[in-house]
Design an enzyme around this catalytic site. Sequence first.
Site, mmCIF file in Angstrom:
data_model
loop_
_atom_site.group_PDB
_atom_site.id
_atom_site.type_symbol
_atom_site.label_atom_id
_atom_site.label_comp_id
_atom_site.label_asym_id
_atom_site.label_seq_id
_atom_site.Cartn_x
_atom_site.Cartn_y
_atom_site.Cartn_z
ATOM 1 N N LYS A 163 0.839 -1.197 0.000
ATOM 2 C CA LYS A 163 0.000 0.000 0.000
ATOM 3 C C LYS A 163 0.877 1.251 0.000
ATOM 4 C CE LYS A 163 -4.122 -1.776 -0.009
ATOM 5 N NZ LYS A 163 -5.099 -1.455 -1.062
ATOM 6 N N ASP A 190 -0.471 -0.146 -4.535
ATOM 7 C CA ASP A 190 -1.852 0.347 -4.621
ATOM 8 C C ASP A 190 -1.947 1.641 -3.812
ATOM 9 O OD1 ASP A 190 -4.550 0.783 -4.699
ATOM 10 O OD2 ASP A 190 -5.127 -1.141 -3.809
ATOM 11 N N GLU A 216 -1.729 0.490 -8.858
ATOM 12 C CA GLU A 216 -3.197 0.465 -8.788
ATOM 13 C C GLU A 216 -3.716 1.822 -8.305
ATOM 14 O OE1 GLU A 216 -4.627 -3.398 -7.510
ATOM 15 O OE2 GLU A 216 -6.074 -2.419 -6.190
ATOM 16 N N ASP A 241 -9.132 -0.433 -9.909
ATOM 17 C CA ASP A 241 -9.865 -1.104 -8.829
ATOM 18 C C ASP A 241 -11.130 -0.289 -8.533
ATOM 19 O OD1 ASP A 241 -10.821 -2.233 -6.527
ATOM 20 O OD2 ASP A 241 -9.044 -1.932 -5.308
ATOM 21 N N LYS A 265 -13.117 -8.329 -8.091
ATOM 22 C CA LYS A 265 -13.358 -8.699 -6.695
ATOM 23 C C LYS A 265 -14.726 -9.362 -6.569
ATOM 24 C CE LYS A 265 -10.342 -5.153 -4.758
ATOM 25 N NZ LYS A 265 -10.187 -3.988 -3.871
ATOM 26 N N GLN A 293 -10.978 -7.215 -0.766
ATOM 27 C CA GLN A 293 -11.236 -6.014 0.026
ATOM 28 C C GLN A 293 -11.224 -6.380 1.506
ATOM 29 O OE1 GLN A 293 -14.682 -4.533 -1.993
ATOM 30 N NE2 GLN A 293 -16.076 -5.447 -0.515
HETATM 31 C C1 MUC Z 1 -7.636 -2.595 -2.394
HETATM 32 O O1 MUC Z 1 -7.243 -3.272 -3.331
HETATM 33 O O2 MUC Z 1 -7.799 -1.402 -2.572
HETATM 34 C C2 MUC Z 1 -8.959 -1.340 0.287
HETATM 35 C C3 MUC Z 1 -10.243 -0.941 0.397
HETATM 36 C C4 MUC Z 1 -11.032 -1.891 -0.216
HETATM 37 O O3 MUC Z 1 -12.251 -1.910 -0.351
HETATM 38 O O4 MUC Z 1 -10.246 -2.868 -0.722
HETATM 39 C C5 MUC Z 1 -8.960 -2.675 -0.244
HETATM 40 C C6 MUC Z 1 -7.887 -3.235 -1.063
HETATM 41 MG MG MG Z 2 -7.062 -1.487 -4.670
#
Ligand code: MUC
Ligand code: MG
Length: 366
Positions: A163, A190, A216, A241, A265, A293
Amino acid sequence: MVRITLVEAIPFAVPYRHQPRFASGTVSRADNVLVRVHTDFGLVGQAEAQPRPYTYGETQASIVDTVGGALNDALVGVEPVRSELVAARCASVTGNYVARGAVDLAVWDLIGKLLGVPCHRLLGGFADDVAAAHMVSLGEPEEMVAEAVGVSERLGVKTFKVKVGRTPALDVAAVRAVREALPHADLYVDANRGWSYEDAVRAGDELVEFGVRAIEEPISVDDRAGRLRLAERWAVPLAGDESCISLAHVDRALDEGAVRAVSIKTARTGFTESRRILDLCLARNVAVVVGSQYEGALGAAATVSFAAAFAATAGQPAELTNYLDLADDLVVAGPEIRAGRAVVPTLPGLGLVVDEDRLDHYRLDR
Ligand code: MUC
Ligand code: MG
């Protein structure tokens, strides 16, 4: 003929051992919703919804309301095996992606139980396991290294989504530290829309040098021109995403041209719409990653079932390990992860058994 008699939404809260932190928010507790689809045959399908207000606008309360209200009304009396009818009925409710995604998964769990077949086989059954990727939460660089190294040592995981989305200096320091600690790891990042355009240029250019293989959601999804400039600038794909939360969103994002990899997702598009997104990406020759998520074990079971089911997804890492960040879970046992690979459940449906004592302990509605 088996028919749906009730769609039930049970709010619950499970604490975290390690709280997920990312640029758009923190999940301090898993305030999730267990969705149960009951039938006149006695069998029950179940799945888990995770509210992410900063992504979809949905809250635990709104999910409970939508699942137990409009989606229940849409599905009572429908035969669960008629999955396209189920999808059409649920499509009468717009938005509410997480609520609808969880209901879709719960109906597929039910179909699997009715037929005695695991969901991953119903979907295609391409492989029996898939490489697991882990999402590393924001923290001090040394904390992020400790998380990645710990997961690498405990689970054998080789792929990490780190992250970012803070200041370029901090993000670069964190990714550099993870890269030095795990020189052979497969890394992508991301930003959860946390950067300004200028920060994205500064951080992204350096991160590409460290060999991250995708970036991302670097900036606001509304800054279409900025996203396009970044995508053209970087040699690695800009992954979508938050800009890719439904089939229609993916279609638009691909038309706009910035997104060159799509996060699918199951937590927001269930199995039914996730499969449609996968087919769209296949037709357009766009890479996909099966994303997460921060689901609990039931959500992770859906992720591994989907990822392993298709040739186009089974060969690459799916985000699967973070359910282990929870201090406890609703299920007797979560999906197995060994030697860096998550194994598909073998029991019918999503293949996990809810521990009723734990559910009684964590549910919020009694
Ligand atoms: C992601 O990939 O962003 C963070 C918030 C969400 O809803 O998923 C995560 C992971
Ligand atoms: Mg993401």
